[in-house]
Design an enzyme around this catalytic site. Structure first.
Site, short mmCIF file in Angstrom:
data_model
loop_
_atom_site.label_atom_id
_atom_site.label_comp_id
_atom_site.label_asym_id
_atom_site.label_seq_id
_atom_site.Cartn_x
_atom_site.Cartn_y
_atom_site.Cartn_z
N HIS A 252 0.87 -1.18 0.00
CA HIS A 252 0.00 0.00 0.00
C HIS A 252 0.90 1.23 0.00
O HIS A 252 1.76 1.38 0.88
CB HIS A 252 -0.91 0.00 1.22
CG HIS A 252 -1.90 1.12 1.21
ND1 HIS A 252 -2.49 1.61 2.36
CD2 HIS A 252 -2.41 1.86 0.19
CE1 HIS A 252 -3.31 2.60 2.05
NE2 HIS A 252 -3.28 2.77 0.75
N ASP A 253 0.72 2.12 -0.96
CA ASP A 253 1.66 3.24 -1.11
C ASP A 253 1.72 4.14 0.12
O ASP A 253 2.78 4.69 0.44
CB ASP A 253 1.36 4.05 -2.37
CG ASP A 253 -0.08 4.58 -2.44
OD1 ASP A 253 -0.86 4.40 -1.49
OD2 ASP A 253 -0.43 5.18 -3.49
N ASN A 312 -8.06 9.89 6.34
CA ASN A 312 -8.07 10.16 4.90
C ASN A 312 -8.72 11.52 4.67
O ASN A 312 -9.90 11.71 5.02
CB ASN A 312 -8.87 9.09 4.16
CG ASN A 312 -8.09 7.81 3.96
OD1 ASN A 312 -7.35 7.68 2.99
ND2 ASN A 312 -8.24 6.89 4.88
#
Length: 506
Positions: A252-253, A312
């Protein structure tokens, strides 16, 4: 691979592919002696390519076959330029996946996380499971693109692909499979699905059964740093390269980027800044409290046995969409010109809530910003500078709110904020983040996801002892720019306006 080819491969050289929602990069990393004799990491980008969504009928898809071709081209380019990497790693955005049939063939084009199929499904799943229980069992913000809602949407639509599927591979795992023929599920990506139980460290098969999602398609997760096989003979022949080994990095970046935060303190706060802004802090265990759920933080698995408590935030997506619309309607607008226009614009004239759902995937981002400001009784921004300043100031104020919430959840007080990723090239945003938070911002490195990807490969090769040593390597290898806060009174007043606009509290 012949003995001669194996000897020619350099364990101090690694190849990293970092695929974001808009573009991808292939980068080579090499350990070398620095001025004081200690190792430093030298990084060179050797290939960059676009990653554009494809609309087919009513659905939005990723062009996975072209992305795979770009990855292969990056491998070929590395060897043509004379590099001899011993390993490669791939990191990508989270949540999206491909389904394979019993013969290992891809069943259809993978959906894009902005596809509208999941609209309204968060409420349906919460009604079936209960909000508190769903959070305790998944640990994530309730975001419409999470894998669980994508799979539930397919089940509701009666998709035959779910019945025919033998294996689910998340995006980086799918690319690794095509390269090596080995099917794996890497841990950090597994935790983006909302189907992984962070407290019990297992797939949530009870939830799968309740939602009609076939549990058979999920592979046991493996930790970052797992060796994932060598290139298939057919790939080696096609590219005329030796059979270098693939490593399942923190695929996952976001987690790769966090691994590259050059923090030396035990407790630190960060923003991974790009299309999305991910603000958080690193923990040893997930934090699954009711307050964590109410403040809409996620618990995502990280590198080195860690968990990331993060928020997020919509991020530079809003500005990227504005730029795309200006480019189409009025001619190309370079980012430096847009930022300079924002610098000259009147401060705090208009603000938005970047996380308002209307900014998620509007047909017209500029019109949506103007409508929001008009509907909230603020001056409507007209010029490019006014719009860009509105977006950047609003993001910085959102960062402050999320940072203070993270402190409340963890009981920590963070002395400053580390910012990494491509978004830090926007120096005005970095300065606004310092001003809004009232704390220094330490910006760098830019290519954090690729660098974290490289660190995990070097740890797997025994060239770097652990994550702590890796972060020291990053700190002495890449410049970090410090932004000091200013205009405290003006930013405090703007923050009070912003909180009233959101109808929330700090």
């Amino acid at each position: 691979m012949t003995a001669e080819q194996r000897m020619s491969m350099d364990s101090s050289t690694v190849l990293a592919f970092d695929l974001g929602a808009g573009s991808g990069r292939a980068l080579v990393g090499q350990l070398a002696a620095g001025p004081d004799g200690a190792d430093v990491l030298r990084v060179k980008e050797i290939r960059r390519f676009a990653n554009e969504a494809v609309r087919i009928g009513d659905h939005l898809h990723w062009d996975m076959l072209r992305l795979f071709q770009e990855v292969k081209a990056g491998i070929r380019q590395a060897f043509r330029e004379g590099y001899r990497p011993a390993t490669l790693g791939i990191d990508t955005w989270g949540v999206d996946f491909g389904l394979l049939d019993a013969g290992g063939e891809l069943l259809g084009n993978p959906y894009h996380y902005r596809d509208p199929q999941t609209e309204g499904l968060i409420g349906e799943v919460i009604a079936l499971v209960g909000k508190e229980e769903l959070f305790r069992q998944g640990g994530l913000q309730f975001m419409p693109f999470n894998t669980v809602y994508q799979l539930y949407a397919m089940r509701k639509a009666g998709s035959p692909k779910l019945d025919a599927a033998e294996t689910l591979l998340l995006t980086p795992d799918l690319l690794l499979y095509w390269l090596t023929g080995v099917k794996i599920c890497e841990f950090t990506m597994a935790t983006t699905t909302q189907l992984y139980h962070p407290e019990e460290q297992r797939w949530n098969v009870e939830l799968m059964r309740r939602l009609g999602i076939p549990e058979r398609i999920f592979l046991p997760p493996v930790p970052p740093g797992t060796r994932a096989g060598r290139l298939r003979p057919s790939v080696c022949e096609e590219l005329d390269v030796p059979a270098l080994e693939a490593v399942a990095v923190g695929t996952h970046d976001t987690e790769s980027a966090v691994a590259a935060v050059p923090a030396q303190e035990e407790a630190f706060a960060y923003i991974v800044c790009g299309t999305w802004s991910l603000l958080g802090t690193e923990l040893k265990r997930p934090l699954l409290t009711a307050e964590t759920m109410e403040l809409e933080f996620s618990n995502e698995g990280g590198v080195g046995g860690t968990y990331q408590l993060l928020k997020n935030i919509m991020g530079l997506w809003i500005l990227q969409e504005c730029k795309r619309e200006w480019d189409e309607r009025e001619g190309a607008a370079a980012y430096p010109e847009l930022v300079e226009a924002a610098r000259r614009a009147e401060p705090f004239r208009s603000l938005i809530d970047p996380d308002d759902t209307r900014f998620y995937a509007p047909a017209d981002m500029i019109a949506t910003i103007r409508d929001y400001c008009g509907q909230t009784g603020q001056p409507v921004p007209q010029t490019r500078g006014e719009i860009v300043r509105c977006v950047l100031e609003s993001l910085a104020l959102r960062y402050r709110q999320a940072l203070e919430q993270a402190e409340r959840l963890t009981g920590q007080r963070f002395s400053g904020l580390h910012m990494v990723g491509g978004g830090i090239q926007n120096e005005l945003l970095c300065q606004f983040a310092a001003d809004a938070s009232g704390r220094p911002v330490w910006a760098g490195p830019v290519e954090a996801s690729a660098i974290g990807n490289m660190l995990v490969q070097l740890i797997a090769a025994g060239k770097c002892r652990d994550l702590r040593e890796g972060r020291r390597l990053v700190a002495r290898s890449f410049p970090v720019k410090t932004y000091e806060p200013s205009n405290k009174a003006d930013w405090n007043a703007a923050y009070a306006r912003y909180l009233k606009l959101r109808g929330s509290r700090a």
